[in-house]
Design an enzyme around this catalytic site. Sequence first.
Site, PDB file in Angstrom:
ATOM      1  N   HIS A 195       0.856  -1.189   0.000  1.00 58.57           N
ATOM      2  CA  HIS A 195       0.000   0.000   0.000  1.00 58.57           C
ATOM      3  C   HIS A 195       0.893   1.239   0.000  1.00 58.57           C
ATOM      4  CE1 HIS A 195      -3.927  -1.842   0.620  1.00 58.57           C
ATOM      5  NE2 HIS A 195      -3.352  -2.679   1.464  1.00 58.57           N
ATOM      6  N   CYS A 206      -4.781   5.164   0.168  1.00 57.56           N
ATOM      7  CA  CYS A 206      -4.489   4.973  -1.251  1.00 57.56           C
ATOM      8  C   CYS A 206      -5.651   4.336  -2.008  1.00 57.56           C
ATOM      9  CB  CYS A 206      -3.213   4.149  -1.421  1.00 57.56           C
ATOM     10  SG  CYS A 206      -3.109   2.711  -0.323  1.00 57.56           S
ATOM     11  N   CYS A 207      -6.154   3.207  -1.521  1.00 57.49           N
ATOM     12  CA  CYS A 207      -7.181   2.445  -2.240  1.00 57.49           C
ATOM     13  C   CYS A 207      -8.532   2.475  -1.546  1.00 57.49           C
ATOM     14  CB  CYS A 207      -6.718   1.002  -2.432  1.00 57.49           C
ATOM     15  SG  CYS A 207      -6.406   0.141  -0.855  1.00 57.49           S
ATOM     16  N   CYS A 217      -2.525  -2.681  -2.939  1.00 57.49           N
ATOM     17  CA  CYS A 217      -3.157  -2.156  -4.151  1.00 57.49           C
ATOM     18  C   CYS A 217      -2.152  -1.811  -5.238  1.00 57.49           C
ATOM     19  CB  CYS A 217      -3.997  -0.928  -3.810  1.00 57.49           C
ATOM     20  SG  CYS A 217      -3.059   0.443  -3.078  1.00 57.49           S
ATOM     21  N   SER A 534      21.118  49.845  -6.756  1.00 53.65           N
ATOM     22  CA  SER A 534      22.533  49.584  -7.016  1.00 53.65           C
ATOM     23  C   SER A 534      23.191  49.186  -5.713  1.00 53.65           C
ATOM     24  CB  SER A 534      23.218  50.820  -7.606  1.00 53.65           C
ATOM     25  OG  SER A 534      23.136  51.899  -6.698  1.00 53.65           O
ATOM     26  N   GLY A 538      27.025  46.251  -8.491  1.00 57.26           N
ATOM     27  CA  GLY A 538      26.635  46.985  -9.691  1.00 57.26           C
ATOM     28  C   GLY A 538      25.183  47.405  -9.642  1.00 57.26           C
ATOM     29  N   ASP A 647      26.608  36.803   3.814  1.00 59.05           N
ATOM     30  CA  ASP A 647      26.234  38.219   3.906  1.00 59.05           C
ATOM     31  C   ASP A 647      24.730  38.348   4.150  1.00 59.05           C
ATOM     32  OD1 ASP A 647      26.431  40.944   3.939  1.00 59.05           O
ATOM     33  OD2 ASP A 647      26.750  41.193   1.786  1.00 59.05           O
TER      34      ASP A 647
END
Length: 786
Positions: A195, A206-207, A217, A534, A538, A647
């Site tokens: 299962h 599940c089943c 199953c 900025s 950059g 950082d």
Amino acid sequence: MMGTKHRNSHVNGSIKSSSSLRSSSKSFQAKMDLMSERLYDVVKSGSMVKRAQNKKRFTPVNYKHRWFELTKRTFSYFDVENVERRRERGRIHLKGVRLVEEATVSGEGGDPFAPDGYPFQVGYCEISASANSHQLENGNGGGSGVGIEGQQSGRAVPQYTLYVIANSEKERSEWIRAIRQVCEDSNTPKSYRYHPGLWSGKKWSCCKGLSRTTFGCRAAAHWREANNNPSNGSSPAQNSTRSISPNSSTTNSQFSLQHNSSGSLGGGVGGGLGGGGSLGLGGGGGGGGSCTPTSLQPQSSLTTFKQSPTLLNGNGTLLDANMPGGIPTPGTPNSKAKDNSHFVKLVVALYPFKAIEGGDLSLEKNAEYEVIDDSQEHWWKVKDALGNVGYIPSNYVKPKALLGLERYEWYVGDMSRQRAESLLKQGDKEGCFVVRKSSTKGLYTLSLHTKVPQSHVKHYHIKQNARCEYYLSEKHCCETIPDLINYHRHNSGGLACRLKSSPCDRPVPPTAGLSHDKWEIHPMELMLMEELGSGQFGVVRRGKWRGSIDTAVKMMKEGTMSEDDFIEEAKVMTKLQHPNLVQLYGVCSKHRPIYIVTEYMKHGSLLNYLRRHEKTLIGNMGLLLDMCIQVSKGMTYLERHNYIHRDLAARNCLVGSENVVKVADFGLARYVLDDQYTSSGGTKFPIKWAPPEVLNYTRFSSKSDVWAYGVLMWEIFTCGKMPYGRLKNTEVVERVQRGIILEKPKSCAKEIYDVMKLCWSHGPEERPAFRVLMDQLALVAQTLTD
């Protein structure tokens, strides 16, 4: 007489002492064997989450982080702290393992307490550590069998399932492969059906089978038989099984007993599978039988393994472990169990996706797709209903078997109370609502915006009654949460107003890279727009990739970073993906300056956001705490993947829609060429966020990130004030080395400040890990806000 008694006493004492010494020697030897095994025999190790097995009937279900180690003999788990002296919490002997498969622990019918992750299950029988493993290998019978509790006929042999939650799809696959490989090499017997879901106490998730012993199953994956010799001309089945005629006096059902060629069934079968029978079943007769481990295998080559027992009927006949009454009679519903050996994995699209690159496939929301290849973590190859094949982002879909409330627009998952309130107040609409996971684990909460008597948000716990029905008011119960929501769309039923609408579509998450296996971006594909800011590296500008996806483009200053090293690292960094990390899409490295292309966050840096909205945020302790928790989640992910930020600060976190906070620029500081940035004497170095070991030795680690995180928390609760005020860097260094820490912010609760102080422990080993901080803050949030 007295002398005799004294001598006997002395002799008995000597015997006891000798016995004690032998016992002590064995214990010491066992410890040495364990130490040797851990030092020299570890196949794989790592940190994952373990679900409680609940071997005792009334123990609670819980989930705990454990350190797992796989050796050639055992699968063990330990406390995660104290790396050098971990305490072992449990182990499974691989001789007892019967299956290793993916599992489903959450979703509809699953465990609402289950944390996020990628679960798998290990089905096993309990095998003792020493003598019994020898019995297993050599087929020595007798007594209670092979370390599994010997039972009288008609009683059950306990079998168990360990559920483990891995951190990624890739990690889960690696663990499953590794455990299977070791088990294959050991010739352990297998189970053939299982299962994939959980037993809820009433049915399988599940089943929907209503009996715990319902036939499995799903077909288990095929394991190769390590002891088969294809050259001998016989099939694996002929080599590994001995069939027992359904007409024989031994059994009334069709089955085979898988066994080791060196063992014999002997009295185990002939004597009605007594104490020496296979798997140690029975308890009275057949003492000379084989103790070779076996698994029940119906002639269809399908069997199951779960927490249900292997049984013997009153005549000593083996019954199927997972079927009431044994193997089904032909013609009964159970006899027609579908063979899912060719299992098709279906996923449902949670978001739309437009394929732009060749090889990708577009997704339509709520449509189903068949997974062809999910070996990569972030991009899966799938097939749509028309037969078209291509790659899609894995975080845009959810396995159909796991799909629960995610399909509904009103479900927002882990959204906190504070973020839900902020979201619902933005629209200021009567009856606007969301359903979210409650801060009380395992529960859901309905958050509803109402204007009666004035505009505010009310929160209602969605509860369950004894019949497992859901309700907000006990007079109005429904079988499912969607049914409950639908009811209250038409009837207020005790709420402040009817449920009318959800706020908006869920924000589409970023993908790991802009396409499958694409990390290099051509500059011509980017349309650059307004400048966003900025900094050290950059200018940052807003951009659009191929006119469709919003991005942030960091245009790197030439000579500020080790470009070649960073480009190599970028290939890996595009694969880091978490809801609280700014996604790296790729780089433009073929021209200068280099562009770093990331996810766009519309509200910009957390630092500026805090300063802009100080008046509304300063009194909202819950929302500020939620920001801290979000950052801790992103850092926990980096910690788990052995990434150091270097950082971490409010300036390097970004804010998006719905008050989502994400960590940015992780690892970028490592590639800075400016010597001043990496020495304690320079003005550009983030000294006010640095712990003693970084100031003294430039020694970065995850624990130096923890120190910086404490300072970031202080920034959040002061709404962007500068740590240490106007103190010079030299003064800050002196204070830090003397153990003087930042004072408690005015708007900060003592419990939150206590967490900050833990982050500022002088020694790195004294600081908690991020996953511990995350759990502590979640607990504080629950205490202070809900």
